[in-house]
Design an enzyme around this catalytic site. Structure first.
Site, mmCIF file in Angstrom:
data_model
loop_
_atom_site.group_PDB
_atom_site.id
_atom_site.type_symbol
_atom_site.label_atom_id
_atom_site.label_comp_id
_atom_site.label_asym_id
_atom_site.label_seq_id
_atom_site.Cartn_x
_atom_site.Cartn_y
_atom_site.Cartn_z
ATOM 1 N N ALA A 273 71.928 71.325 -14.628
ATOM 2 C CA ALA A 273 71.045 70.268 -14.618
ATOM 3 C C ALA A 273 69.522 70.459 -14.892
ATOM 4 O O ALA A 273 69.203 71.776 -14.802
ATOM 5 C CB ALA A 273 71.184 69.513 -13.204
ATOM 6 N N GLU A 309 67.775 70.269 -7.773
ATOM 7 C CA GLU A 309 67.018 69.788 -8.621
ATOM 8 C C GLU A 309 66.032 68.688 -8.022
ATOM 9 O O GLU A 309 64.889 68.759 -8.204
ATOM 10 C CB GLU A 309 67.822 69.031 -9.569
ATOM 11 C CG GLU A 309 68.874 69.558 -10.460
ATOM 12 C CD GLU A 309 68.364 70.859 -11.289
ATOM 13 O OE1 GLU A 309 67.087 70.943 -11.423
ATOM 14 O OE2 GLU A 309 69.279 71.696 -11.392
HETATM 15 N N1 TRP Z 1 65.675 74.434 -14.633
HETATM 16 C C1 TRP Z 1 66.908 74.114 -14.583
HETATM 17 C C2 TRP Z 1 67.440 74.283 -13.254
HETATM 18 O O1 TRP Z 1 66.907 75.046 -12.509
HETATM 19 C C3 TRP Z 1 67.788 75.059 -15.581
HETATM 20 C C4 TRP Z 1 67.678 74.798 -17.052
HETATM 21 C C5 TRP Z 1 68.688 73.435 -17.155
HETATM 22 C C6 TRP Z 1 67.854 75.218 -18.046
HETATM 23 N N2 TRP Z 1 68.519 73.410 -18.427
HETATM 24 C C7 TRP Z 1 68.256 74.579 -19.032
HETATM 25 C C8 TRP Z 1 66.984 76.525 -18.408
HETATM 26 C C9 TRP Z 1 68.236 74.924 -20.336
HETATM 27 C C10 TRP Z 1 67.016 76.726 -19.784
HETATM 28 C C11 TRP Z 1 67.427 75.981 -20.665
HETATM 29 O O2 TRP Z 1 68.499 73.904 -12.805
HETATM 30 ZN ZN ZN Z 2 66.120 75.390 -10.835
#
Ligand code: TRP
Ligand code: ZN
Length: 881
Positions: A273, A309
């Site tokens: 997510a 999230e």
């Molecule tokens: N920030 C997202 C999380 O921590 C991680 C994430 C979701 C992500 N989609 C991505 C990281 C695509 C790299 C590429 O849940």
């Molecule tokens: Zn995260």
């Protein structure tokens, strides 16, 4: 051409590594960006108008990142501009700019052809975006780096019938109809943010609405968007969101900040997510649940990811990362927060055990392999390759150690100071630790080495009891082996939570009124002395896994059994069981190698017997005690990994346990097999878990009885947990009913991809030679979609990752199969390819035959003319081992 030559040749034209030490602030800042999207499947136009200011003294050109874009026009202060160059590696250099100006860039993209699912793409019928880490540059030319924060406004235009919902970050400010059946919606996000938090969604959905009143009394609108027809699977996600919002207020004193919080579930998504400001986008796997289609684990996973999230809104969005090397600043901390959330709502011990299993089964091997990196990496080729277990899970363990050293109260004071100092900023891990240190007055200088040193420390423990003066002395030596990325290792600050049991199993008082203590190991070797210890104690070490290390102490079987029965910490009881199992696993592997008889002594069986009959243990904990070190995790116990011996020794032990405790497993099964209305409540979950584990042990011994139970359970159950539990037993035991019950499941569920993922994963983990042949046929199954990352992970990932023994078939067929899938995926979705390759790069300690077979396959990848940088980084590092 020799292998070495070709590796060096490919490294010649090496995509450049980026280094943390090269960080420089941006020469330009952007205060606002106004986006306008005119959405069409193959030709979407994007107008981006930014207010840009030079902040550096020198008149340097402006470099903007941009990839896979068709540039239509550039305007500076409303006038067509041509003094720029396009850079082949992905960007644009604009020359001769004034100090402050309005920049308009018009680009065109092709969402329908975007199968990498990065930037703007189509998931089924809907448009959606994924911009973390560096996907925004596939939407427009921009300063796509996390330390450039701007206020975003977004106007979305699309066909009104096909896309009634047009969503973006922040609050909706305008909407209206346009010619040709089109309409528009405009959004403004009042909080400045980096581009990776941008999101847009357009589609036709079912929507579940709710509200939440924050503790200061503001009403927030909550909206959950899912594919049409899925409304009956949204309640749990919505409830989880409200619980998350309340928990963050209570435990961290952090409140939500916008008037609306939206979550959209999509079927095509590379990860779990994404925390886009005010508009989270989720893999539908982490939203949709009802009792018939989702398991208890799905329910818990949804709660954890919704929480994760949501918690990013403060730890990630309001306070973001200065650069991508600091990823653990937001991820390690947010994983810690989601783990605490799950622990406060459910069972703390069961959550702790699950997290430690992930560390031992997967993170330790990552840290010992070719991709080893500290939680704050120092060099990166492809950022997508660093969304790792190390950054996330070990990152969380590092935060947890801070919590252990500071205690809840000071830790929360540190959090408050961190927020106070850095709200609205893009900061570093050093900034976070500084806030913790300043708020607590605890010296964390040495502790910071956890951020820069990779590898799993080993802690060797010895002790001495002096019965004349009643002193107990315990000595710790720490040693971290060199890793692929780092030869020299230094001592770390390792918190060791300890309890001493006397000869009756009672905890000994270590200081006034306290029977536990956290020792700080800060040197290579250190001795601690305890006074007034009346008898030789049993040390209970690293309670709650107080540090992400491997530790060794020469426990006798009896001592481990004492800890299993008497430790005050449930995690320690479980851990002692694991240690006992591992001790005999190592013995039996050696016995196999020396062609000696295998053994599992009575004392072992008796110890586990008393666990199984225990009346006062949480059934979930009992189930975990019988979830023994996996074949993946077992590798970390050996210097040389003997795939076959580990498999056979482990199989022997499980078979032995199943046989000797057979009647008790039957009894346990029957006692916990209850027919009642489904509830995802922790007691019911615990009972189902123990019951279904018992069924597996029954299936290992008495096929006839197990077959009966499986059929009856499928017949009578009202929930997916029990249905899948029965199928799992049929699969592991290769029961007579296996193919019939699998077929019936397929006929019922073939239209539901998420449910079929469970079925594909079962097929892929079938413990039998013909598994690979089956998998190959399943590529033609009516429910299989190669482009869908969930389907691919269920079939290909589950085989390569979990069916260790058959994947590593000595004929090399598993390696060849995985490589063929990677070759196909390389050009479609490199990010997913790069995650699936993991079991193929951690080969260093295998036997020579397998090493050569794997290298041959990696070399096939290496010479691909269009090898994506994601795979390139991993393949070259693996071959350089
Ligand atoms: N920030 C997202 C999380 O921590 C991680 C994430 C979701 C992500 N989609 C991505 C990281 C695509 C790299 C590429 O849940
Ligand atoms: Zn995260």
């Amino acid at each position: 051409m020799s292998q070495v030559d070709s590796l060096e040749e490919v490294i010649e034209k090496n995509p450049q590594e980026k280094h943390l030490s090269d960080y420089r602030p941006s020469d330009y800042s952007i205060s606002t960006i106004d986006l306008e999207f005119d959405l069409f499947d193959n030709q979407t136009t994007v107008k981006a108008i930014s207010q840009v200011k030079r902040v550096s003294a020198k008149a340097t050109p402006l470099f903007l990142f941009g990839e896979s874009l068709k540039l239509l026009s550039v305007l500076v202060d409303d006038v067509d501009y041509s003094d720029f160059e396009l850079i082949e590696e992905g960007g644009m250099l604009i020359n001769s700019l004034p100090d402050s100006f309005k920049l308009e860039i018009n680009t065109e993209v092709d969402p329908a052809k975007n199968l990498a699912f990065e930037g703007l793409y189509k998931s089924g019928e809907a448009f959606c975006t994924q911009c973390e880490a560096e996907g925004f540059r596939r939407i427009t030319y921009y300063l796509d780096r996390p330390d450039v924060l701007a206020k975003f406004s977004t106007k979305v235009i699309a066909d009104k019938t096909l896309y009634p919902y047009l969503l973006s970050n922040g609050n909706q400010v305008d909407q209206g109809d346009l010619e040709g059946g089109r309409h528009f919606v405009s959004w403004v996000d009042p909080f400045p943010k980096p581009a990776y938090l941008f999101a847009l969604v357009a589609g036709d959905f079912d929507c579940l609405k709710d509200t939440y009143t924050t503790k200061s009394g503001r009403e927030v609108e909550l909206a959950l968007f899912v594919d049409k027809g899925n409304l009956d699977k949204t309640q749990h996600a919505m409830l989880s969101l409200k619980k998350s919002m309340q928990w963050d207020e209570q435990r961290f004193n952090l409140e939500y900040d916008l008037d609306i919080y939206m979550i959209v579930a999509v079927d095509f998504f590379n990860m779990g997510a994404m925390e886009n400001k005010g508009l989270n986008i989720f893999n539908s796997k982490f939203v949709l649940a009802n009792p018939q289609s989702a398991t208890d684990q799905d329910y818990l996973g949804i709660e954890a990811v919704i929480g994760h999230e949501y918690f990013h809104n403060w730890t990630g969005n309001r306070i973001t990362c200065r650069d991508w090397f600091q990823l653990s600043l937001k991820e390690g901390l947010t994983v810690f927060r989601d783990q605490e959330f799950s622990s406060d709502l459910g069972s703390r011990s069961v959550n702790r055990i699950a997290n430690v299993m992930t560390m031992r089964d997967h993170q330790f091997s990552e840290d010992a392999g070719p991709m080893s990196h500290p939680i704050r990496p120092e060099s990166v080729m492809e950022m997508n390759n660093f969304y790792t277990l190390t950054v996330y899970e070990k990152g969380s363990e590092v935060i947890r150690m801070l919590h252990t050293l500071l205690g809840e109260e000071k830790f929360q004071q540190g959090m408050q100071l961190y927020v106070q100092r850095h709200d609205g900023q893009a900061v570093t891990c050093d900034d976070f630790v500084a806030a913790m240190q300043d708020a607590s007055a605890i010296d964390l200088i040495l502790f910071k080495r956890w951020y820069s040193q990779s590898g799993t420390p080993n802690v060797f423990v010895t002790d001495h009891y002096n019965n004349i003066n009643n002193t107990y002395q315990i000595t710790f030596k720490q040693k971290t082996l060199p890793t692929a990325d780092q030869a020299k290792k230094l001592p770390l600050h390792i918190p060791i939570d300890i309890e001493l049991l006397d000869n009756k199993g009672n905890a000994i008082e270590l200081s006034k009124g306290r029977t536990t203590r956290v020792l700080s190991l800060t040197h290579k070797e250190q001795t601690f002395v305890f006074q007034n210890v009346k008898s030789k104690p049993v040390p209970c070490l690293f309670r709650g896994f107080s540090a992400p290390v491997k530790y060794q102490y020469a426990y006798s079987d009896e001592q481990l059994l004492d800890i299993m029965s008497f430790a005050s910490d449930e995690f320690s009881r479980w851990d002692a069981g694991q240690t006992l199992f591992n001790k005999y696993l190592v013995k039996n592997v050696k016995a196999l190698q020396q062609k000696e008889a295998l053994e599992l002594p009575e004392i072992f069986i008796d110890g586990f017997k008393s666990v199984l009959v225990s009346e006062n243990l949480d059934p979930a904990l009992i189930a975990d005690m019988f979830t023994f070190t996996s074949e993946n995790g077992a590798r970390e116990l050996f210097e040389y990994v003997d795939i076959d011996a580990i498999h056979h020794a482990r199989h022997f032990m499980l078979q032995e346990i199943a046989t000797q405790l057979h009647e008790l497993f039957v009894d346990t099964y029957l006692r916990h097999h209850k027919l009642k209305a489904y509830q995802a409540d922790i007691n019911d979950i615990a009972e189902r878990k123990l019951k279904n584990i018992s069924l597996i042990f029954i299936a290992l011994v008495d096929k006839k009885l197990a077959n009966e139970y499986v059929l009856a359970q499928i017949d009578s159950c009202n929930n997916m947990t029990d249905h899948l539990g029965a199928l799992t037993a049929a699969n592991i035991g290769l029961l007579p009913c296996r193919s019939d019950v699998m077929k019936a499941f397929d006929d019922t569920w073939y239209e539901n991809g998420l449910v079929m993922d469970k079925w594909f994963a079962l097929q892929a983990s079938m413990p039998c030679e013909k598994v690979l042949n089956n998998i190959e046929n399943l590529f033609n199954h009516r429910s299989f979609v190669f482009n869908n990352p969930n389907r691919l992970r269920s079939l290909v990932g589950a085989f390569a990752q979990n069916n260790t023994y058959h994947f590593h078939n000595i004929d090399g067929s598993g390696y060849q199969f995985l490589t063929e899938q990677l070759i196909k995926l390389n050009s479609l979705n490199p990010q997913v390819a790069s995650r699936l390759i993991t079991p193929l790069i951690q080969f260093k300690r295998l036997d020579e035959v397998r090493i050569q077979l794997i290298k041959k396959q990696l070399n096939r990848l290496l010479v691909l003319p269009d090898l994506a940088v994601d795979l390139y980084e991993k393949v070259t590092k693996a071959l350089a081992q």
